[in-house]
Design an enzyme around this catalytic site. Structure first.
Site, mmCIF file in Angstrom:
data_model
loop_
_atom_site.group_PDB
_atom_site.id
_atom_site.type_symbol
_atom_site.label_atom_id
_atom_site.label_comp_id
_atom_site.label_asym_id
_atom_site.label_seq_id
_atom_site.Cartn_x
_atom_site.Cartn_y
_atom_site.Cartn_z
ATOM 1 C CG ASP A 309 -1.453 2.375 -7.780
ATOM 2 O OD1 ASP A 309 -1.502 2.214 -7.508
ATOM 3 O OD2 ASP A 309 -2.369 2.760 -9.219
ATOM 4 C CD1 TRP A 310 -4.500 -1.148 -2.828
ATOM 5 C CD2 TRP A 310 -5.098 0.482 -2.162
ATOM 6 N NE1 TRP A 310 -6.291 -2.417 -1.730
ATOM 7 C CE2 TRP A 310 -5.727 -0.202 -0.978
ATOM 8 C CE3 TRP A 310 -4.351 1.603 -1.546
ATOM 9 C CZ2 TRP A 310 -6.097 0.009 -0.036
ATOM 10 C CZ3 TRP A 310 -4.994 2.143 -0.303
ATOM 11 C CH2 TRP A 310 -6.180 1.072 0.275
#
Ligand code: BGC
Length: 790
Positions: A309-310
């Site tokens: 995830d980011w």
């Protein structure tokens, strides 16, 4: 998970898009070879694997790491663009995929740079959060879950995929399937609520929809969008409902409640898995070789790729398990994270780590191999421009059939919470209708949180929907009242006036879309701002009295329309308002769907996918809790309850009314006794006992009455949304299979234990008929214990 198909007649009417698409561009592999691999996902074809091997041999270490690097786009006036210097990085083979960049023409240009100007000519992947639509926006996932209609949800995802792929996209970061039992957590709006069975149904439906099913339409067709199940794992278990917070779970609850929807996506053939920001009991997901190795790849047999995830890899530093970015990258790759989203950790540090022997080159190779196989399966090595057809882009952007389907999906997600004295539906031949409330004309909120390329000015609000439904002969007056979340009282007087003048009132209350979603947790889930004051003022005016009388009927009809991305604690509103509909955020057609329900053009049939507490302090409250040794008993002080609150929720899981009524009878089991391993048929008669046609969601729950471990008081194991005409009786049948009866025993084996079971069938989790049966014989072991959590 049994797959139900969308009714063919509706599909044919609404879905010309698919048959109209050009046939798949011929691939390098011979058609005969494809046929002999029938039903094997193109992602895992032997040809794809050989092809990836051959490319891998040509790659330098830096080019390999480039394939694992995902770079975000930047917004600009003319649409998303690569950041400065991006094209040079593509040319140098330092970027494998982009996030948040789309456009048939623009992505064609970038694809051209990658496939004509880089050394190895490897095509790019373009990804985006197409969560509930691309340009045509469908209801938020929590609202779609409220439809209890997986076929409908699959269809919405299919259309979203058609639209997104026409804009050059290959890949979406959906479905989000995190179970959430705490509605303070804002991301509850992105999932299917609190139940693992409903969550699993929605999860599989979305994967099939995005990827085009498991048939010839699947991955490889130019309108198939690769799906990503996220956030692995248990992100919705955040302590206190605070986003990104730690998760404390027992292994049993993890396996029973949180993991099933991810597994359902894997079984449905999802291409990607995304790691989650949280840690579970001290192990951050991005560093968990147990999650990605033991569970995902070994136990579930996942063969796709994993994306972070980011910024999730570098967050291993604040998590306190990596001292610097170099260590974080090594931990991430060792855990099984193949692609680094927007963090630049892999590109900055993996090369040195491999060269110094800190990490084996083979780990990089297998991650790259997966990325190459996926690109091959999309046909991009044969034709990198398969997703870059501007005519197709024009054809499917806000296609009329997409808008129609979005409205149908929106109507199905609406839940009727209250309807005293048949306040609803409203009459269209009313002289004056007042539409009041801060959300009544809020276009952005109507779209919902992840609106992708949705444009607020292409969205119908409740005000617009009401106006369109009644036409010019009815006077529609609008008053904003108080703002959603400030203490500004200036609009109250105008709202009161509007209420006093009108013959019928639609009062739109709740939360803006930005009050749920990522990083939008709330410590209180009561109505924000002065909206309760506004409701009181309007109800008072509607009662033509200055006193706040304790009655929930008003001389003129008042319908409250709630807009929100989480359950709200609204005990006073539930007591005082004559009618309440829960509309969540329904997307492009929000107002049209709400108006369909308000005026009776559509009879609502949605059900709550999540429990509504009475107050915030009642959280966590969910229907499938364990019984405890002292279940709540108002007559007994020493039982599990609060002194100041009933133990029941405001509205239970599975609850929702209709303009008609349904009577349940003749609950019948095919047998009173079965052997462990056998199935059982359950049937029930559902009569539409009211005066109009409508949908009902028939729900099936079970409980293992006495087991080796304490089981939930009931667990959903089946549901069917049925339509019936007034007076009709439909016999609904379910099959209970061993999987539905199984539990994790004390050794964490998946077993069916002999003994008595209770079956519950009804209209909500707390309104059911019951029957019993017995499982005989020995314990049946369905699966051995998973490796222990670490
Ligand atoms: C979210 C993900 C999302 C990603 C890319 C993250 O902040 O947690 O759900 O897919 O951003 O937009």
């Amino acid at each position: 998970m049994k797959r139900k198909f969308f009714p063919a007649a509706i599909a044919a009417a609404l879905w010309p898009s698919v048959s109209a698409l050009p046939a798949q561009t011929p691939a390098v592999v011979a058609p005969a070879a494809i046929q002999t691999q029938a039903r094997e996902s193109p992602l895992f074809s032997a040809r794809g694997s050989q092809f990836a091997d051959s490319v891998l041999k040509l790659m330098t270490l830096d080019e390999k790491i480039g394939q694992l690097n995902q770079s975000p786009g930047e917004g600009s006036q003319t649409g998303p663009r690569v950041p400065a210097g991006g094209e040079a990085l593509i040319r140098a083979g330092r970027i494998g995929s982009f996030l948040g960049i789309w456009g048939a023409d623009y992505t064609r240009g970038l694809q051209r740079v990658a496939t004509q100007e880089s050394r190895l000519r490897i095509p790019l992947l373009f990804a985006m959060d197409v969560i509930h639509g691309f340009r045509t926006i469908y209801p938020v996932p929590l609202a779609e879950a409220a439809s209890f209609d997986p076929a409908r949800v699959e269809f919405s995802a299919r259309q979203a995929a058609v639209e997104a792929t026409a804009h050059g996209l290959h890949w979406t970061f959906a479905p989000m399937v995190d179970i959430a039992r705490d509605p303070r957590w804002g991301r509850i709006v992105e999932g299917a609520g609190e139940d693992p069975y409903l969550g699993s149904s929605m999860s599989a439906a979305r994967v099939w929809g995005f990827q085009g099913g498991d048939s010839a339409l699947g991955i490889g067709a130019p309108d198939a969008l690769l799906a990503t199940v996220k956030h692995f794992a248990a992100y919705g278990g955040a302590e206190g409902g605070r986003d990104y917070n730690s998760v404390e779970l027992t292994e049993r609850t993890l396996w029973e409640t949180y993991l099933p929807p991810y597994e359902a996506a894997v079984r449905a053939g999802v291409a990607f898995v995304m790691a989650s920001f949280n840690d579970i009991g001290g192990t951050p997901s991005h560093a968990s070789d147990w999650l990605f190795g033991d569970v995902l790849r070994q136990r579930w047999g996942f063969r796709g790729a994993v994306v972070s995830d980011w910024g999730g890899i570098s967050e291993l530093i604040p998590h306190g398990v990596a001292a610097n970015r170099g260590e974080a990258g090594i931990l991430g790759l060792r855990a099984g994270i193949d692609i680094d989203m927007s963090d630049n950790v892999y590109i900055d540090s993996l090369g040195a780590a491999v060269r110094s022997g800190k990490i084996p080159q083979a780990l990089v190779d297998s991650a790259v191999h997966r990325v190459l196989r996926i690109k091959y399966a999309l046909g991009l090595f044969q034709d990198p421009y398969r997703f870059n057809d501007v005519a197709r882009e024009r054809r499917y952007t806000l296609a009329p059939e997409h808008l129609v389907a979005s409205r149908l999906a929106a109507r199905e997600g609406i839940v009727l919470l209250k309807n005293s004295a048949k306040t609803l539906p409203l009459r269209k031949d009313t002289h004056t209708i007042a539409v009041i409330g801060p959300l009544a004309d809020d276009r952005r909120s109507s779209l919902g949180g992840w609106a992708a390329d949705g444009h607020p000015d292409e969205t119908l609000t409740v005000l617009a929907g009401v106006r369109a439904a009644v036409g010019p002969s009815v006077r529609v007056i609008y008053a904003r009242g108080s703002p959603v979340d400030t203490a500004d009282t200036t609009g109250l007087a105008a709202a009161r006036d509007a209420a006093a003048q009108a013959d019928a009132i639609v009062l739109v209350l709740g939360e803006t879309e930005s009050m749920s979603s990522e990083a939008s947790s709330r410590s209180s889930i009561e109505l924000p701002g002065l909206q309760l004051e506004l409701a009181r003022a309007v109800l008072r005016a509607a009662r033509r009295s200055t006193a706040f009388v304790q009655t929930d009927t008003t001389p003129k009809p008042v319908a409250v329309v709630l807009m929100n991305g989480r359950p709200l604690a609204i005990p006073e509103l539930a007591r005082e308002a004559p009618a309440i509909i829960e509309s969540w955020f329904l997307g492009s057609q929000h107002g049209a769907a709400v108006a369909d329900v308000l005026f009776g053009d559509y009879n609502p049939g949605g059900k709550l996918p999540v429990t509504f507490p009475r107050v915030t302090g009642q959280i966590p409250i969910y229907y499938n809790h364990r019984n405890t040794g002292r279940p709540s008993d108002t007559a007994n002080h020493y039982t599990s309850k609060y002194l100041d609150l009933p133990s029941s929720p405001l509205f239970p899981f599975g609850y929702g009314l209709s303009y008609t009524t349904f009577a349940y009878s003749n609950l019948h089991l095919s047998s009173a006794t079965i052997a462990a391993g056998d199935s059982l048929e359950v049937s029930v008669d559902v009569k539409n006992s009211g005066d109009r046609g409508g949908d009902e969601v028939v729900q099936l729950y079970v409980r293992d009455d006495v087991a080796s471990v304490e089981e939930p008081v009931k667990r959903l194991v089946g549901f069917q949304r049925i339509a019936s005409r007034a007076g009709d009786t439909r016999t609904v049948t379910f099959r209970i299979r061993p999987q539905s009866l199984a539990l994790y025993d004390r050794q964490m084996r998946r077993v069916v234990e002999p003994g008595t079971f209770t079956v519950f069938v009804g209209t909500s989790s707390d309104d059911v008929l019951t029957a019993h049966f017995t499982v005989t014989g020995d314990v049946l072991v369905l699966a051995s214990p998973p490796t222990r959590f670490r």
